[in-house]
Every structure is written in structure tokens, then in C-alpha cells.
Scaffold this motif. Structure first.
Motif: not given
Ligand SMILES: CC(C)(COP(=O)(O)OP(=O)(O)OC[C@H]1O[C@@H](n2cnc3c(N)ncnc32)[C@H](O)[C@@H]1OP(=O)(O)O)[C@@H](O)C(=O)NCCC(=O)NCCS
Length: 170
Positions: A5-8, A14-18, A66-67, A76-81
Motif C-alpha cells: 500500500q502507499l505510504g508516506m 509516486l511523483l516519478n511514477f506519475l 496496491s503498488f 505499477g499500480v492496481s486497484n481491486l474492487r
């Protein structure tokens, strides 16, 4: 390499990823839901809240983002509904995922989808619906590598694309 999960501590990553998506001219990042004006702390908090199902926008269901992180770099990133709605059943499914353009074709999306499958098992989901544009060859390949069985393929007028729906048994 880990799925987390994303942390501080991930602010710079995250900035680089985006930026990797922006530099490649990709504005849409399937699986990533955060407003561009949120601070990093707000992104961390809101993603955690979405996962707990708190303060969701109308019509949204709880979803865990999740990252995939390697040596401090987000790949990469994923989102599980956690469950489907009528809307998600038709388009969107349980899982969305993206790999940053500069890190593609190295198996990362496959790792992310396998990670989403493992998390779905923990959540008691017995099969996953994954949808994608029929022309998205890489996505089709990833879903099929992860056990996706084609349910159907149809043109969705509101989406403006031919969409495939796959089920993955868990
Ligand atoms: C789809 C996406 C997630 C794939 O990420 P990835 O990390 O490159 O995926 P993987 O490396 O795990 O697997 C890609 C597979 O597709 C294949 N592939 C990629 N591009 C291809 C192409 N143009 N033609 C044929 N096969 C292709 C790769 O060879 C690989 O298959 P292999 O393992 O049998 O060699 C990535 O392209 C992406 O983020 N796209 C934008 C967002 C998106 O479309 N998300 C999916 C929404 S459902």
C-alpha cells in the motif's frame, strides 16, 4: 520487489511514477484514483479510506490500491474492487492495473494481477472479473496469462470501445 500500500515514504517515487505517464502522453492511469490537487498525505489517507470503504463517492464500492515497488521505485499500480456493481459487471470489473510506460514488457502487470488475485482470495472473492479493450494486446495477454477465461466481447456505445470481459477463477 514488493506489492504494498502507499505510504508516506513513497512521495518522491509516486511523483516519478506519475511523471513517467505524463511524459509519455498518457493521462489516464487505470487502477489509480487520486485527485491531482491532493497532497501526498491526502493521497495516502484517501486510498486507505477507499480500501476501508469510508467516505466513498456515490456508486463506488471499497477498493484497495496496491503498488509494485522495486528498490524504492514504483513500477505499477492496481486497484481491486471488493465487490461488483451492475456498472462494474458490465465494464470495469474487479481489477484495474497500469505499469509505467518505461517499465513495460517485463512481467510487472502479470505480477500485479497475480497480487490482486492473492488479495482477492484473502477478501473471500471466489472469482475475478477483469475487463479490457479488445485491442489492448498487452492487457489481453496479461489477463490470459493470469488464467482469464473469455466471457464475452461487445461494443459498448457509452465507452466507445469493443470490451472483453474475462473471469479468473480463484
Ligand atoms: C497493459 C499493461 C498493464 C501491461 O503491462 P506490462 O508490465 O507490459 O505487462 P507484462 O510485461 O506483464 O505482460 C505483457 C504481455 O503482453 C505482450 N505484449 C505487449 N505488447 C504487445 C504487443 N504490442 N503485441 C503483442 N504482445 C504484446 C508482452 O510480450 C507480454 O507477454 P509475454 O509475457 O507472453 O511476453 C501496460 O501496457 C499498461 O499499463 N497499459 C496502460 C494501462 C492499461 O491498459 N491497463 C490495463 C487496463 S485493463
Amino acid at each position: 520487489m514488493e506489492i504494498t500500500q502507499l505510504g508516506m515514504e513513497h512521495e518522491k517515487a509516486l511523483l516519478n511514477f506519475l511523471a513517467d505517464f505524463t511524459n509519455a502522453g498518457e493521462m489516464d492511469i487505470p487502477g489509480y484514483f487520486a485527485d491531482s490537487d491532493w497532497s501526498h498525505a491526502e493521497i495516502v489517507e484517501n486510498l486507505a479510506r477507499m480500501s476501508r470503504g469510508e467516505g466513498l463517492p456515490d456508486g463506488w464500492v471499497p477498493g484497495t490500491t496496491s503498488f509494485l515497488v522495486h528498490e524504492g521505485e514504483i513500477l505499477g499500480v492496481s486497484n481491486l474492487r471488493h465487490r461488483l456493481t451492475c456498472h462494474l459487471l458490465r465494464f470495469g470489473g474487479h481489477v484495474g492495473f497500469s505499469v509505467k510506460p518505461s517499465a513495460r514488457c517485463r512481467g510487472h502487470a502479470t505480477r500485479l494481477l497475480e497480487g490482486a488475485k492473492a488479495l482477492a482470495c484473502v477478501k473471500g472473492i471466489d472469482r475475478l472479473l477483469v475487463t479490457c479493450n479488445a485491442e489492448n494486446v498487452a492487457s489481453v495477454r496479461v489477463i490470459e496469462k493470469c488464467g482469464g477465461v473469455l466471457e464475452d466481447e461487445m461494443y459498448l456505445e457509452d465507452v466507445g470501445e469493443v470490451i472483453r470481459r474475462y473471469w479468473i477463477a480463484l
